[in-house]
Design a protein around this motif. Structure first.
Motif, PDB file in Angstrom:
ATOM      1  N   SER A  80       0.827  -1.203   0.000  1.00  0.00           N
ATOM      2  CA  SER A  80       0.000   0.000   0.000  1.00  0.00           C
ATOM      3  C   SER A  80       0.864   1.257   0.000  1.00  0.00           C
ATOM      4  O   SER A  80       0.617   2.198  -0.767  1.00  0.00           O
ATOM      5  CB  SER A  80      -0.912  -0.016   1.239  1.00  0.00           C
ATOM      6  OG  SER A  80      -1.646   1.171   1.336  1.00  0.00           O
ATOM      7  N   ILE A  90       1.078   4.254  -2.818  1.00  0.00           N
ATOM      8  CA  ILE A  90       0.871   5.664  -2.483  1.00  0.00           C
ATOM      9  C   ILE A  90       2.011   6.510  -3.048  1.00  0.00           C
ATOM     10  O   ILE A  90       1.787   7.542  -3.687  1.00  0.00           O
ATOM     11  CB  ILE A  90       0.767   5.835  -0.954  1.00  0.00           C
ATOM     12  CG1 ILE A  90      -0.584   5.313  -0.455  1.00  0.00           C
ATOM     13  CG2 ILE A  90       0.951   7.304  -0.556  1.00  0.00           C
ATOM     14  CD1 ILE A  90      -0.697   5.232   1.065  1.00  0.00           C
ATOM     15  N   VAL A 107      -5.554   9.651  -2.986  1.00  0.00           N
ATOM     16  CA  VAL A 107      -4.543   8.596  -3.002  1.00  0.00           C
ATOM     17  C   VAL A 107      -4.655   7.733  -1.746  1.00  0.00           C
ATOM     18  O   VAL A 107      -4.617   6.496  -1.802  1.00  0.00           O
ATOM     19  CB  VAL A 107      -3.128   9.202  -3.124  1.00  0.00           C
ATOM     20  CG1 VAL A 107      -2.062   8.159  -2.862  1.00  0.00           C
ATOM     21  CG2 VAL A 107      -2.937   9.823  -4.504  1.00  0.00           C
ATOM     22  N   LEU A 108      -4.812   8.376  -0.604  1.00  0.00           N
ATOM     23  CA  LEU A 108      -4.921   7.658   0.662  1.00  0.00           C
ATOM     24  C   LEU A 108      -6.138   6.744   0.677  1.00  0.00           C
ATOM     25  O   LEU A 108      -6.057   5.593   1.134  1.00  0.00           O
ATOM     26  CB  LEU A 108      -5.004   8.679   1.797  1.00  0.00           C
ATOM     27  CG  LEU A 108      -4.894   8.183   3.234  1.00  0.00           C
ATOM     28  CD1 LEU A 108      -3.597   7.420   3.459  1.00  0.00           C
ATOM     29  CD2 LEU A 108      -4.999   9.364   4.192  1.00  0.00           C
ATOM     30  N   GLY A 144      -4.548   3.338   0.081  1.00  0.00           N
ATOM     31  CA  GLY A 144      -4.055   3.195   1.449  1.00  0.00           C
ATOM     32  C   GLY A 144      -4.714   2.064   2.215  1.00  0.00           C
ATOM     33  O   GLY A 144      -5.343   1.171   1.651  1.00  0.00           O
ATOM     34  N   CYS A 158       1.012  11.934   2.051  1.00  0.00           N
ATOM     35  CA  CYS A 158      -0.330  12.334   1.617  1.00  0.00           C
ATOM     36  C   CYS A 158      -0.698  13.696   2.199  1.00  0.00           C
ATOM     37  O   CYS A 158      -1.308  14.530   1.529  1.00  0.00           O
ATOM     38  CB  CYS A 158      -1.357  11.283   2.032  1.00  0.00           C
ATOM     39  SG  CYS A 158      -1.160   9.677   1.209  1.00  0.00           S
TER      40      CYS A 158
END
Length: 336
Positions: free
Chosen positions: A171, A175, A221-222, A226, A260
């Motif tokens: 993950s 990211i 993105v998170l 994530g 992030c």
């Protein structure tokens, strides 16, 4: 006190409107540092971090008396792709170990005199496999951010956040690939120790995930790439920023969460320093992107917040020298 976090938009605004360090305290720290019984710059990076710490705590003679270590745990749907050397069940088992006091982070937090808290985030329901859809819905992302946000003790004077989650280096790599570009292999490492074939598969999975989610906004993105524990770390780091609590960042996964935040708002990580450079292959590149110089480099790759917790001792040493040393005048020593 910490303001309420009730939406992603609120999270973004809290971060962008977070207070700056105390300029007067920084000036006072710099002036005091120049008067201490040592040659100028003789304590190197210790001088820099002591001044940084005092500026965030609003005093020219800071002390560290209430550090907090928080470990967040989450499970990742992408582990079904075979990206880790360990099964997801290990996350649950390690949470029990944390709570029993048997992990490395327990020993290091105790040694540092830090309060330690553990938050397991819905371990029975892994995030979605980000190669087939978003890892989290907006509601799930907000819930994870809230867990981190609310976990920070407003009375703490230093924060370390760590993680446990099988699959979370995958993950974190996704990211970083989404935020910074390059090739998937630039950001993908061996994590828990996958072999060459495992690394090739893991790199392919990271590439697939980023290709499916071509976003660059930090929150998007998170949420899409994530994990719950990664988002909770971001929430805690952001809460500390609002409260002006200095943060020591841990390894690759923690720094991916922090990245992030850095994308969302300029200065979002001004209250944070890097505790260490881990053995995960892309961590050095990520620290460079974040503009952070690590305090330690010991080949650690455990996670849990272990490297950052160890670095508490370094920061305590820096602050003790800054606040406890005599000035030339006090000691009756000629200053040149």
């Amino acid at each position: 006190m910490l303001p309420e976090l009730n939406s992603l938009a609120t999270f973004r605004s809290h971060l962008t409107e977070a207070p700056a360090p105390d300029a007067a305290a920084r000036a006072g720290c710099e002036a005091r540092n120049g008067q201490l019984t040592k040659p100028p710059g003789a304590l190197g990076q210790l001088e820099e971090v002591a001044i940084w710490y005092g500026s965030w705590r609003g005093t020219n003679r800071p002390q560290i008396t209430a550090p907090q270590v928080i470990v967040f745990a989450g499970n990742h749907g992408v582990t079904a792709r075979g990206v880790s050397a360990f099964p997801s069940e290990v996350t649950v088992q390690m949470v029990a170990n944390f709570k029993a006091g048997g992990a490395a982070i327990n020993q290091l937090a105790r040694l540092a005199g830090a309060r330690m808290d553990v938050h397991a985030l819905d371990l029975d329901h892994p995030t979605g496999d980000f190669t087939s859809g978003p890892a989290m819905s907006e509601a799930e992302l907000l819930a994870a951010l809230q867990t981190g946000w609310n976990a920070v003790d407003p009375q703490a004077d230093l924060l370390v956040v760590g993680e446990m989650g099988i699959g979370n280096t995958t993950s974190a790599a996704a990211i970083c690939h989404a935020l910074y570009g390059g090739a998937a292999g630039d950001w993908t490492g061996r994590g828990t120790g996958v072999d060459d074939a495992g690394l090739e598969l893991k790199t392919q999975v990271v590439a697939e995930g980023v290709a499916l989610h071509p976003v660059t906004d930090g929150l998007e993105v998170l949420g899409r790439l994530g994990g719950r524990e990664v988002a909770a770390m971001a929430g805690a780091i952001a809460a500390a920023r609002v409260l002006r609590i200095p943060v020591i960042l841990d390894g690759f996964i923690c720094c991916a969460a922090a990245a992030c935040l850095a994308q969302i708002a300029d200065g979002a990580l001004d209250h944070a320093i890097a505790g260490h450079q881990s053995a995960e292959s892309a961590h050095a590149s990520l620290l460079d992107r974040l503009g952070k110089t690590p305090l330690l480099s010991l080949g650690l790759r455990l996670g849990e917040g272990s490297g950052a917790a160890l670095a508490i001792q370094v920061l305590k040493g820096a602050v003790a020298c800054h606040s406890g040393m005599a000035t030339f005048a006090e000691a009756g020593v000629a200053d040149g």
